[in-house]
Motif scaffolding. Structure first.
Motif, PDB file in Angstrom:
ATOM      1  N   ALA A   1       1.985   0.322   8.135  1.00 11.33           N
ATOM      2  CA  ALA A   1       2.689  -1.616   8.790  1.00 11.33           C
ATOM      3  C   ALA A   1       4.519  -1.047   8.595  1.00 11.33           C
ATOM      4  O   ALA A   1       4.861  -1.376   9.659  1.00 11.33           O
ATOM      5  CB  ALA A   1       2.271  -2.128   8.641  1.00 11.33           C
ATOM      6  N   LEU A   2       4.906  -0.433   7.716  1.00  9.23           N
ATOM      7  CA  LEU A   2       6.264  -1.076   7.305  1.00  9.23           C
ATOM      8  C   LEU A   2       6.506  -0.003   7.216  1.00  9.23           C
ATOM      9  O   LEU A   2       7.844   0.532   7.227  1.00  9.23           O
ATOM     10  CB  LEU A   2       6.800  -1.363   5.190  1.00  9.23           C
ATOM     11  N   ARG A   3       5.897   1.174   7.952  1.00  7.22           N
ATOM     12  CA  ARG A   3       7.527   2.659   8.099  1.00  7.22           C
ATOM     13  C   ARG A   3       7.374   2.918   7.064  1.00  7.22           C
ATOM     14  O   ARG A   3       8.933   3.175   6.834  1.00  7.22           O
ATOM     15  CB  ARG A   3       7.626   2.152   9.425  1.00  7.22           C
ATOM     16  N   ALA A   4       7.082   3.154   5.904  1.00 13.00           N
ATOM     17  CA  ALA A   4       7.074   3.288   3.453  1.00 13.00           C
ATOM     18  C   ALA A   4       6.808   4.380   3.351  1.00 13.00           C
ATOM     19  O   ALA A   4       5.661   4.055   2.844  1.00 13.00           O
ATOM     20  CB  ALA A   4       7.422   1.673   3.566  1.00 13.00           C
ATOM     21  N   ASP A   5       6.863   6.216   3.744  1.00 15.13           N
ATOM     22  CA  ASP A   5       6.600   6.504   3.024  1.00 15.13           C
ATOM     23  C   ASP A   5       6.768   6.962   1.523  1.00 15.13           C
ATOM     24  O   ASP A   5       6.650   8.317   1.298  1.00 15.13           O
ATOM     25  CB  ASP A   5       5.970   7.966   4.066  1.00 15.13           C
ATOM     26  N   THR A   6       8.326   6.530   1.467  1.00 16.45           N
ATOM     27  CA  THR A   6       8.657   6.920  -0.283  1.00 16.45           C
ATOM     28  C   THR A   6       8.982   5.550  -0.602  1.00 16.45           C
ATOM     29  O   THR A   6       8.602   4.716  -0.126  1.00 16.45           O
ATOM     30  CB  THR A   6       9.924   7.603   0.426  1.00 16.45           C
TER      31      THR A   6
END
Length: 217
Positions: free
Chosen positions: A92-97
């Protein structure tokens, strides 16, 4: 004409295949990040893993943004994140790092501060503190810490006085959900510190009637 439409179909199929590849790559990175912090035996991120994660995103584990992150994940158990919860929140936060997560936190704060979201976050924060089965209330000490954390930055004067009152009174040992939600309504609706629009005839819980008497005294 037919050739151009078949070309379009090919292009669209290439695009959707590229998109699904990108999505699965993103999910792979989200999963890999989860296993950096997860405990091998339980398969969950536990309090130790959360501490290590907080240190990497450079946020204290008692910071309200970690609670906001738990809200975004819809985490059920305090101090623990499952893989499914982690995926839900980070996707949902578009955070993969970690770098993207750091950048996403200010946006998350903005999202939570919208009135409808804040109401949901505020009630979630109470439920998140119910750590035992069938527990319906939290002790005064924890309630004061939580009020300070989730409401203090918006309503500093009200929260300061409310916490002072809760710590000095001896009638209530615990706070339930109805009282908790009424604190927010009180902060939103009642003129402070004059309290001139507080009407005891309205459906306020007794603890707030007592608080107002204490303030007026």
């Amino acid at each position: 004409m037919r050739r151009s439409s078949s070309k379009k179909a090919q292009q669209s199929s290439v695009n959707s295949s590229a998109t699904s590849k990108a999505v699965s790559k993103e999910m792979e990175r989200i999963d890999n990040l989860f296993y950096v912090y997860a405990d091998k035996s339980s398969g969950m991120i536990d309090p130790e893993g959360i501490e290590s994660f907080c240190s990497d995103v450079e946020v204290d584990h008692t910071d309200v943004r970690i609670l906001m992150l738990a809200w975004k994940m819809k985490a059920e158990k305090q101090g623990y994140f499952t893989l499914e919860e982690w995926r839900r929140g980070l996707k949902a936060l578009r955070a993969d790092t970690i770098a993207k997560l750091k950048k996403a936190l200010p946006e998350l704060e903005k999202e939570v501060s919208r009135p409808q979201n804040f109401l949901d976050f505020y009630s979630y924060s109470f439920r998140y503190c119910l750590t035992e089965d069938k527990q319906k209330s939290i002790d005064i000490e924890s309630a004061c810490e939580l009020l300070d954390l989730v409401l203090g930055f918006q309503f500093r004067p009200q929260v300061g006085k409310l916490v002072e009152y809760l710590k000095s009174q001896h009638e209530y040992k615990v706070i339930n959900m109805d009282q908790w939600m009424s604190f927010l309504r009180f902060c939103n609706e009642i003129s402070f510190p004059s309290l001139d629009n507080y009407d005891e005839e309205l459906a306020w819980p007794l603890i707030l009637d007592n608080f107002v008497d204490w303030m007026r005294a």
